[in-house]
Design a protein around this motif. Structure first.
Motif, PDB file in Angstrom:
ATOM      1  N   ASP A  49       0.850  -1.182   0.000  1.00 34.08           N
ATOM      2  CA  ASP A  49       0.000   0.000   0.000  1.00 34.08           C
ATOM      3  C   ASP A  49       0.889   1.237   0.000  1.00 34.08           C
ATOM      4  O   ASP A  49       2.066   1.183   0.371  1.00 34.08           O
ATOM      5  CB  ASP A  49      -0.900  -0.009   1.241  1.00 34.08           C
ATOM      6  N   LYS A  50       0.313   2.373  -0.394  1.00 34.76           N
ATOM      7  CA  LYS A  50       1.081   3.608  -0.472  1.00 34.76           C
ATOM      8  C   LYS A  50       1.704   3.983   0.877  1.00 34.76           C
ATOM      9  O   LYS A  50       2.836   4.444   0.945  1.00 34.76           O
ATOM     10  CB  LYS A  50       0.159   4.744  -0.942  1.00 34.76           C
ATOM     11  N   ASN A  51       0.968   3.750   1.979  1.00 34.00           N
ATOM     12  CA  ASN A  51       1.499   4.141   3.283  1.00 34.00           C
ATOM     13  C   ASN A  51       2.700   3.297   3.695  1.00 34.00           C
ATOM     14  O   ASN A  51       3.562   3.761   4.438  1.00 34.00           O
ATOM     15  CB  ASN A  51       0.407   4.100   4.366  1.00 34.00           C
ATOM     16  N   VAL A  52       2.764   2.058   3.211  1.00 27.95           N
ATOM     17  CA  VAL A  52       3.920   1.214   3.510  1.00 27.95           C
ATOM     18  C   VAL A  52       5.132   1.690   2.718  1.00 27.95           C
ATOM     19  O   VAL A  52       6.261   1.710   3.228  1.00 27.95           O
ATOM     20  CB  VAL A  52       3.615  -0.267   3.205  1.00 27.95           C
ATOM     21  N   LEU A  53       4.891   2.109   1.481  1.00 29.95           N
ATOM     22  CA  LEU A  53       5.998   2.646   0.687  1.00 29.95           C
ATOM     23  C   LEU A  53       6.523   3.936   1.309  1.00 29.95           C
ATOM     24  O   LEU A  53       7.737   4.193   1.318  1.00 29.95           O
ATOM     25  CB  LEU A  53       5.555   2.890  -0.752  1.00 29.95           C
ATOM     26  N   GLN A  54       5.631   4.746   1.867  1.00 29.80           N
ATOM     27  CA  GLN A  54       6.054   5.970   2.549  1.00 29.80           C
ATOM     28  C   GLN A  54       6.889   5.634   3.788  1.00 29.80           C
ATOM     29  O   GLN A  54       7.863   6.329   4.097  1.00 29.80           O
ATOM     30  CB  GLN A  54       4.825   6.785   2.941  1.00 29.80           C
ATOM     31  N   LEU A  55       6.511   4.564   4.470  1.00 36.93           N
ATOM     32  CA  LEU A  55       7.284   4.115   5.628  1.00 36.93           C
ATOM     33  C   LEU A  55       8.678   3.665   5.194  1.00 36.93           C
ATOM     34  O   LEU A  55       9.686   3.983   5.851  1.00 36.93           O
ATOM     35  CB  LEU A  55       6.565   2.962   6.335  1.00 36.93           C
ATOM     36  N   ILE A  56       8.748   2.944   4.094  1.00 37.92           N
ATOM     37  CA  ILE A  56      10.046   2.511   3.564  1.00 37.92           C
ATOM     38  C   ILE A  56      10.909   3.725   3.227  1.00 37.92           C
ATOM     39  O   ILE A  56      12.119   3.733   3.488  1.00 37.92           O
ATOM     40  CB  ILE A  56       9.847   1.611   2.329  1.00 37.92           C
ATOM     41  N   LEU A  84       5.338  -3.266  -6.527  1.00 36.41           N
ATOM     42  CA  LEU A  84       4.950  -1.852  -6.480  1.00 36.41           C
ATOM     43  C   LEU A  84       3.632  -1.582  -7.211  1.00 36.41           C
ATOM     44  O   LEU A  84       3.147  -0.451  -7.229  1.00 36.41           O
ATOM     45  CB  LEU A  84       6.039  -0.995  -7.132  1.00 36.41           C
ATOM     46  N   MET A  85       3.063  -2.616  -7.798  1.00 40.39           N
ATOM     47  CA  MET A  85       1.928  -2.455  -8.693  1.00 40.39           C
ATOM     48  C   MET A  85       0.814  -1.567  -8.141  1.00 40.39           C
ATOM     49  O   MET A  85       0.424  -0.565  -8.750  1.00 40.39           O
ATOM     50  CB  MET A  85       1.354  -3.837  -9.034  1.00 40.39           C
ATOM     51  N   LEU A  86       0.259  -1.910  -6.971  1.00 41.35           N
ATOM     52  CA  LEU A  86      -0.893  -1.170  -6.458  1.00 41.35           C
ATOM     53  C   LEU A  86      -0.534   0.261  -6.090  1.00 41.35           C
ATOM     54  O   LEU A  86      -1.334   1.180  -6.268  1.00 41.35           O
ATOM     55  CB  LEU A  86      -1.491  -1.896  -5.249  1.00 41.35           C
ATOM     56  N   SER A  87       0.664   0.459  -5.571  1.00 44.27           N
ATOM     57  CA  SER A  87       1.098   1.805  -5.211  1.00 44.27           C
ATOM     58  C   SER A  87       1.262   2.676  -6.453  1.00 44.27           C
ATOM     59  O   SER A  87       0.894   3.852  -6.463  1.00 44.27           O
ATOM     60  CB  SER A  87       2.409   1.747  -4.420  1.00 44.27           C
ATOM     61  N   ILE A  88       1.800   2.087  -7.508  1.00 41.42           N
ATOM     62  CA  ILE A  88       1.966   2.834  -8.762  1.00 41.42           C
ATOM     63  C   ILE A  88       0.614   3.170  -9.372  1.00 41.42           C
ATOM     64  O   ILE A  88       0.397   4.281  -9.865  1.00 41.42           O
ATOM     65  CB  ILE A  88       2.843   2.035  -9.755  1.00 41.42           C
ATOM     66  N   ILE A  93      10.251   3.529  -7.683  1.00 38.04           N
ATOM     67  CA  ILE A  93      11.438   2.681  -7.827  1.00 38.04           C
ATOM     68  C   ILE A  93      12.567   3.189  -6.935  1.00 38.04           C
ATOM     69  O   ILE A  93      13.226   2.411  -6.233  1.00 38.04           O
ATOM     70  CB  ILE A  93      11.893   2.645  -9.303  1.00 38.04           C
ATOM     71  N   ASN A  94      12.789   4.492  -6.958  1.00 40.62           N
ATOM     72  CA  ASN A  94      13.882   5.072  -6.167  1.00 40.62           C
ATOM     73  C   ASN A  94      13.680   4.859  -4.674  1.00 40.62           C
ATOM     74  O   ASN A  94      14.646   4.697  -3.917  1.00 40.62           O
ATOM     75  CB  ASN A  94      14.007   6.571  -6.475  1.00 40.62           C
ATOM     76  N   ILE A  95      12.419   4.854  -4.218  1.00 43.61           N
ATOM     77  CA  ILE A  95      12.142   4.627  -2.805  1.00 43.61           C
ATOM     78  C   ILE A  95      12.453   3.184  -2.411  1.00 43.61           C
ATOM     79  O   ILE A  95      13.067   2.929  -1.374  1.00 43.61           O
ATOM     80  CB  ILE A  95      10.668   4.953  -2.483  1.00 43.61           C
ATOM     81  N   TYR A 111      -1.008 -17.715  -7.279  1.00 46.23           N
ATOM     82  CA  TYR A 111      -0.031 -17.141  -6.358  1.00 46.23           C
ATOM     83  C   TYR A 111      -0.581 -17.093  -4.934  1.00 46.23           C
ATOM     84  O   TYR A 111      -1.792 -16.992  -4.719  1.00 46.23           O
ATOM     85  CB  TYR A 111       0.324 -15.703  -6.771  1.00 46.23           C
ATOM     86  N   ASN A 112       0.315 -17.163  -3.976  1.00 45.80           N
ATOM     87  CA  ASN A 112      -0.025 -16.817  -2.600  1.00 45.80           C
ATOM     88  C   ASN A 112       0.091 -15.299  -2.500  1.00 45.80           C
ATOM     89  O   ASN A 112       1.195 -14.758  -2.548  1.00 45.80           O
ATOM     90  CB  ASN A 112       0.948 -17.473  -1.620  1.00 45.80           C
ATOM     91  N   CYS A 113      -1.035 -14.606  -2.391  1.00 48.19           N
ATOM     92  CA  CYS A 113      -1.031 -13.138  -2.404  1.00 48.19           C
ATOM     93  C   CYS A 113      -1.276 -12.568  -1.009  1.00 48.19           C
ATOM     94  O   CYS A 113      -2.050 -13.125  -0.229  1.00 48.19           O
ATOM     95  CB  CYS A 113      -2.119 -12.612  -3.342  1.00 48.19           C
ATOM     96  N   ASP A 114      -0.631 -11.446  -0.722  1.00 45.18           N
ATOM     97  CA  ASP A 114      -0.867 -10.739   0.533  1.00 45.18           C
ATOM     98  C   ASP A 114      -0.729  -9.239   0.273  1.00 45.18           C
ATOM     99  O   ASP A 114      -0.094  -8.826  -0.698  1.00 45.18           O
ATOM    100  CB  ASP A 114       0.122 -11.187   1.603  1.00 45.18           C
ATOM    101  N   PHE A 115      -1.337  -8.457   1.137  1.00 44.05           N
ATOM    102  CA  PHE A 115      -1.349  -7.011   0.994  1.00 44.05           C
ATOM    103  C   PHE A 115      -0.867  -6.383   2.289  1.00 44.05           C
ATOM    104  O   PHE A 115      -1.380  -6.693   3.371  1.00 44.05           O
ATOM    105  CB  PHE A 115      -2.773  -6.538   0.682  1.00 44.05           C
ATOM    106  N   LEU A 116       0.113  -5.506   2.205  1.00 48.07           N
ATOM    107  CA  LEU A 116       0.671  -4.857   3.385  1.00 48.07           C
ATOM    108  C   LEU A 116       0.182  -3.414   3.452  1.00 48.07           C
ATOM    109  O   LEU A 116       0.428  -2.618   2.542  1.00 48.07           O
ATOM    110  CB  LEU A 116       2.203  -4.889   3.352  1.00 48.07           C
ATOM    111  N   THR A 117      -0.509  -3.078   4.539  1.00 44.95           N
ATOM    112  CA  THR A 117      -1.020  -1.729   4.736  1.00 44.95           C
ATOM    113  C   THR A 117      -1.054  -1.405   6.220  1.00 44.95           C
ATOM    114  O   THR A 117      -1.147  -2.304   7.062  1.00 44.95           O
ATOM    115  CB  THR A 117      -2.435  -1.556   4.144  1.00 44.95           C
ATOM    116  N   MET A 118      -1.006  -0.112   6.544  1.00 47.56           N
ATOM    117  CA  MET A 118      -1.166   0.340   7.919  1.00 47.56           C
ATOM    118  C   MET A 118      -2.484   1.086   8.094  1.00 47.56           C
ATOM    119  O   MET A 118      -2.720   1.705   9.131  1.00 47.56           O
ATOM    120  CB  MET A 118       0.006   1.246   8.318  1.00 47.56           C
ATOM    121  N   ASP A 119      -3.331   1.021   7.092  1.00 43.45           N
ATOM    122  CA  ASP A 119      -4.619   1.709   7.115  1.00 43.45           C
ATOM    123  C   ASP A 119      -5.644   0.842   7.848  1.00 43.45           C
ATOM    124  O   ASP A 119      -6.091  -0.183   7.330  1.00 43.45           O
ATOM    125  CB  ASP A 119      -5.073   1.984   5.680  1.00 43.45           C
TER     126      ASP A 119
END
Length: 282
Positions: free
Chosen positions: A22-29, A62-66, A88-90, A224-232
């Motif tokens: 999720d976008k908030n996880v990328l922001q955390l990274i 990065l698919m969903l965040s992009i 990508i840079n993040i 696929y074994n799919c999972d979603f990481l979010t802090m929302d």
């Protein structure tokens, strides 16, 4: 196999897990990449989770965040290209062992920007925002507080359903279900919509995450074994009461790939008489 599945083909079951960020996880990274200290418990917990998935058998996407973008609205081709570079840079260099789709997006940046800027997942943003504007206006006219008095919930609901029909939006649309859930004081819906903020674009963005993730989970879960990481917390709560059960794909040469989703709702989310108004079996 579509364009983006090419990137994941080596991570089919039973090997590892495909994680969507999720976008908030990328922001955390991004924060961690800058060596800044974390103070919030949910951020510290997510940092630990990110460390735990850093394995060579896993793929982080990065698919969903992009797709969500970085501007709070649908992005143009140029803007989407910039988003891909920034995302990508993040992420670059963060995971030491887990695989990512950085190389995929770097090699196919132009093609990916074109596909994703044309609406890879949904093309109903204007319709959703129009409906949400009406919802927020009605919310303000009925009550400026955090809840709607029980005696006017039925009237509020009927007006929402009536407006949805005037713009050719089916009552079973997720946005309609969530707004009516907010009318009935459901915390899951209130956390997603945030009626006090009256921000249609932000509310749409959160709802779109649910449909995008549901689309991916249903389409790819057998492979696929799919999972979603979010802090929302709102998103996490919604995933517990709303399930995407099927996905139908439609391709339009001008708008790109779109989806029609069927959902199931936890019986406790809305009263039976409301579900009947929405033509949803209780």
């Amino acid at each position: 196999m579509n364009l983006f599945e090419i990137n994941w083909r080596n991570f089919r079951k039973p090997r590892g897990t495909l994680y969507f960020l999720d976008k908030n996880v990328l922001q955390l990274i991004h924060t961690l990449q800058e060596d800044k200290q974390l103070s919030k418990p949910n951020e510290i917990e997510m940092q630990s989770r990110l460390k735990s998935i850093d394995k060579s058998t896993n793929m982080v996407s990065l698919m969903l965040s992009i797709i969500e973008g970085r501007r709070g609205r649908k992005e143009t081709l140029v803007e989407k290209s910039q988003t891909i570079i920034e995302e990508i840079n993040i992420l670059k260099g963060f995971f030491k062992h887990a695989n990512t789709d950085i190389a995929f997006f770097e090699k196919r940046s132009e093609l990916s920007s074109d596909v994703l800027s044309r609406g890879y997942i949904e093309s109903d943003e204007a319709l959703y925002v129009s409906y949400l504007n009406i919802f927020f206006n009605l919310w303000g006219s009925y009550n400026e507080n955090s809840s709607i008095p029980p005696k006017i919930r039925a009237e509020f609901t009927d007006k929402l359903i009536e407006y949805a029909k005037t713009i050719n939006m089916q009552p079973q649309y997720l946005v309609v279900i969530l707004t009516i859930g907010a009318v009935y004081g459901k915390s899951e819906a209130l956390q997603i919509l945030k009626p006090k903020d009256k921000n249609s674009h932000n509310a749409y963005a959160d709802i779109a995450v649910i449909t995008r993730l549901g689309n991916h989970m249903v389409r790819f879960s057998e492979t696929y074994n799919c999972d979603f990481l979010t802090m929302d917390k709102g998103l996490l709560a919604c995933f517990k009461i709303i399930k995407i059960t099927s996905v139908s794909l439609m391709v339009n040469k001008d708008e790109g790939e779109t989806t029609k989703l069927e959902i199931s709702i936890d019986k406790s989310f809305l009263p039976d008489h409301v579900l009947k108004k929405l033509n949803i079996k209780p």
